[in-house]
Enzyme design. Structure first.
Site, PDB file in Angstrom:
ATOM      1  N   ARG A 175       0.796  -1.220   0.000  1.00 53.69           N
ATOM      2  CA  ARG A 175       0.000   0.000   0.000  1.00 53.69           C
ATOM      3  C   ARG A 175       0.834   1.278   0.000  1.00 53.69           C
ATOM      4  NH1 ARG A 175      -2.703  -3.911   1.690  1.00 53.69           N
ATOM      5  NH2 ARG A 175      -0.752  -4.385   2.712  1.00 53.69           N
ATOM      6  N   THR A 176       1.787   1.370   0.902  1.00 56.26           N
ATOM      7  CA  THR A 176       2.478   2.653   1.062  1.00 56.26           C
ATOM      8  C   THR A 176       3.270   2.995  -0.200  1.00 56.26           C
ATOM      9  OG1 THR A 176       2.648   2.122   3.410  1.00 56.26           O
ATOM     10  CG2 THR A 176       3.934   3.988   2.626  1.00 56.26           C
ATOM     11  N   LYS A 193      25.698  -3.489  -0.736  1.00 59.38           N
ATOM     12  CA  LYS A 193      27.173  -3.442  -0.761  1.00 59.38           C
ATOM     13  C   LYS A 193      27.720  -2.674   0.429  1.00 59.38           C
ATOM     14  CE  LYS A 193      26.631  -2.456  -5.564  1.00 59.38           C
ATOM     15  NZ  LYS A 193      26.961  -1.421  -6.537  1.00 59.38           N
ATOM     16  N   ARG A 239      11.094   3.871   3.403  1.00 60.36           N
ATOM     17  CA  ARG A 239      10.752   2.888   4.449  1.00 60.36           C
ATOM     18  C   ARG A 239      12.005   2.119   4.801  1.00 60.36           C
ATOM     19  NH1 ARG A 239       5.667  -1.089   4.570  1.00 60.36           N
ATOM     20  NH2 ARG A 239       4.775   0.914   5.162  1.00 60.36           N
ATOM     21  N   HIS A 249       4.796   5.847  11.601  1.00 60.01           N
ATOM     22  CA  HIS A 249       4.305   5.702  10.219  1.00 60.01           C
ATOM     23  C   HIS A 249       3.356   6.886   9.954  1.00 60.01           C
ATOM     24  CE1 HIS A 249       3.207   4.063   6.459  1.00 60.01           C
ATOM     25  NE2 HIS A 249       2.895   2.822   6.801  1.00 60.01           N
TER      26      HIS A 249
HETATM   27  N1   CP Z   1      -0.311   0.046   5.828  1.00 60.45           N
HETATM   28  C1   CP Z   1       0.900  -0.234   5.285  1.00 60.45           C
HETATM   29  O1   CP Z   1       1.925   0.336   5.654  1.00 60.45           O
HETATM   30  O2   CP Z   1       0.868  -1.220   4.326  1.00 60.45           O
HETATM   31  P1   CP Z   1       2.138  -1.707   3.505  1.00 60.45           P
HETATM   32  O3   CP Z   1       3.092  -2.360   4.469  1.00 60.45           O
HETATM   33  O4   CP Z   1       1.599  -2.660   2.462  1.00 60.45           O
HETATM   34  O5   CP Z   1       2.761  -0.483   2.884  1.00 60.45           O
END
Ligand code: CP
Length: 305
Positions: A51-52, A80, A101, A129
């Site tokens: 999703r993100t 590396k 991320r 998040h």
């Molecule tokens: N909600 C969320 O962070 O989903 P993903 O891990 O799929 O990005």
């Protein structure tokens, strides 16, 4: 130049403006189709995501911009031994904004300190998040019409659940919020999250291991997955993974206007039989995530419609 690493970097007024912008994008998408023409978003994902990452990419395309990046550390020079700082300096040469991320808490902050373009924290370990929180706030506001005066229950893995930590931080600044924390003893919300937000803001909260004893009080139920990837012991994960399973039968004791949320992905905690319940809002969250990320990219790139 501004980044977004922690949801508390945004004032309540700025959050409201972002949600207003997201609502306007939903109502008038054509107005925004060219606002990021010529701009590039880099998605640097050192940890899995559906999703993100894809909502960030869809967001930039729908603003008329372009996207580059990687979806696993192994396909980048991190494999590396390149540092997060050097990665951020490098990508700043190619992109106008970065969404990162990383499994290590604080990595997006290190990136922001070294990049010469805005950096967005797209999830750092079990910490924060913030863009999921913007997604959740937009969903709550669209479903309930307000961000105040409700009781919200957080259920599942509240220790490692970064979406829970960020949403608690955001909601602690609104009025009339009551919080119920539902988890096994081993997965309780960290003390610093309670102290820095609930205690400091005077938000009333209770903690329990028993979902059914509180389900009927809730206006919002925020379910979470027990996160296998954060456990040191497979045995402990297996013992805790199915602590809470929200079945249609259990939901009979919930309010008619309950809003059932989940950041997804889910495993066993919400069976697909619940998806057809009109109170299920988790796929609305998925869609809202794209619109609010469009609004955030616009804000950090300082572009207007
Ligand atoms: N909600 C969320 O962070 O989903 P993903 O891990 O799929 O990005």
């Amino acid at each position: 130049m501004r980044s977004l690493i922690d949801i508390k970097e945004l004032s309540v007024a700025e959050i409201e403006a972002l949600l207003d912008r997201a609502d306007d994008i939903i109502a008038n998408p054509k107005k925004y189709a060219e606002v990021c023409r010529g701009k590039k978003l880099a998605t640097l994902f050192f940890e899995p995501s559906t999703r993100t990452r894809l909502s960030f990419e869809a967001a930039m395309y729908e603003l008329g911009g372009n996207v580059l990046g990687f979806s696993e550390a192994q396909s980048s020079s991190a494999a590396k031994g390149e540092s997060v700082a050097d990665t951020a300096k490098t990508v700043s040469c190619y992109a106008d904004i970065i969404a990162m991320r990383h499994p290590k808490e604080g990595a997006p902050l290190v990136a922001a300190m070294n990049a010469s373009v805005p950096v967005i924290n797209a999830g750092d370990g079990g910490h924060n998040h913030p863009t999921q929180t913007l997604t959740d706030l937009l969903t709550i506001r669209r479903e309930k019409g307000k961000l105040s005066d409700f009781t919200i229950g957080f259920c599942g893995d509240l220790k490692f659940g970064r979406t829970v930590h960020s949403l608690i931080a955001a909601l602690s600044r609104y009025t009339g919020i009551k919080v119920v924390l539902i988890s096994p003893d081993e997965l309780r919300v960290p003390d610093y999250v309670k102290k820095d937000n609930l205690d400091d803001c005077g938000i009333p909260y209770t903690e329990t291991t028993d979902l059914m004893s509180v389900l009927g009080e809730l206006d919002i139920l925020y379910m979470t997955r027990v996160q296998k990837e954060r456990f040191f012991s497979e045995e402990e994960y297996l013992r805790l993974k199915d602590s809470y399973i929200l079945t249609p039968e259990k939901l009979r004791s919930a309010k008619d206007d309950l809003c059932i949320m989940h950041p997804l992905p889910r495993v066993n905690e919400i069976p697909v039989a619940v998806d057809s319940d009109p109170r299920a809002c988790y796929f609305k969250q998925v869609l809202n995530g794209k619109f609010v990320r469009m609004a955030l990219i616009m804000m950090l790139l300082e572009v207007e419609a």
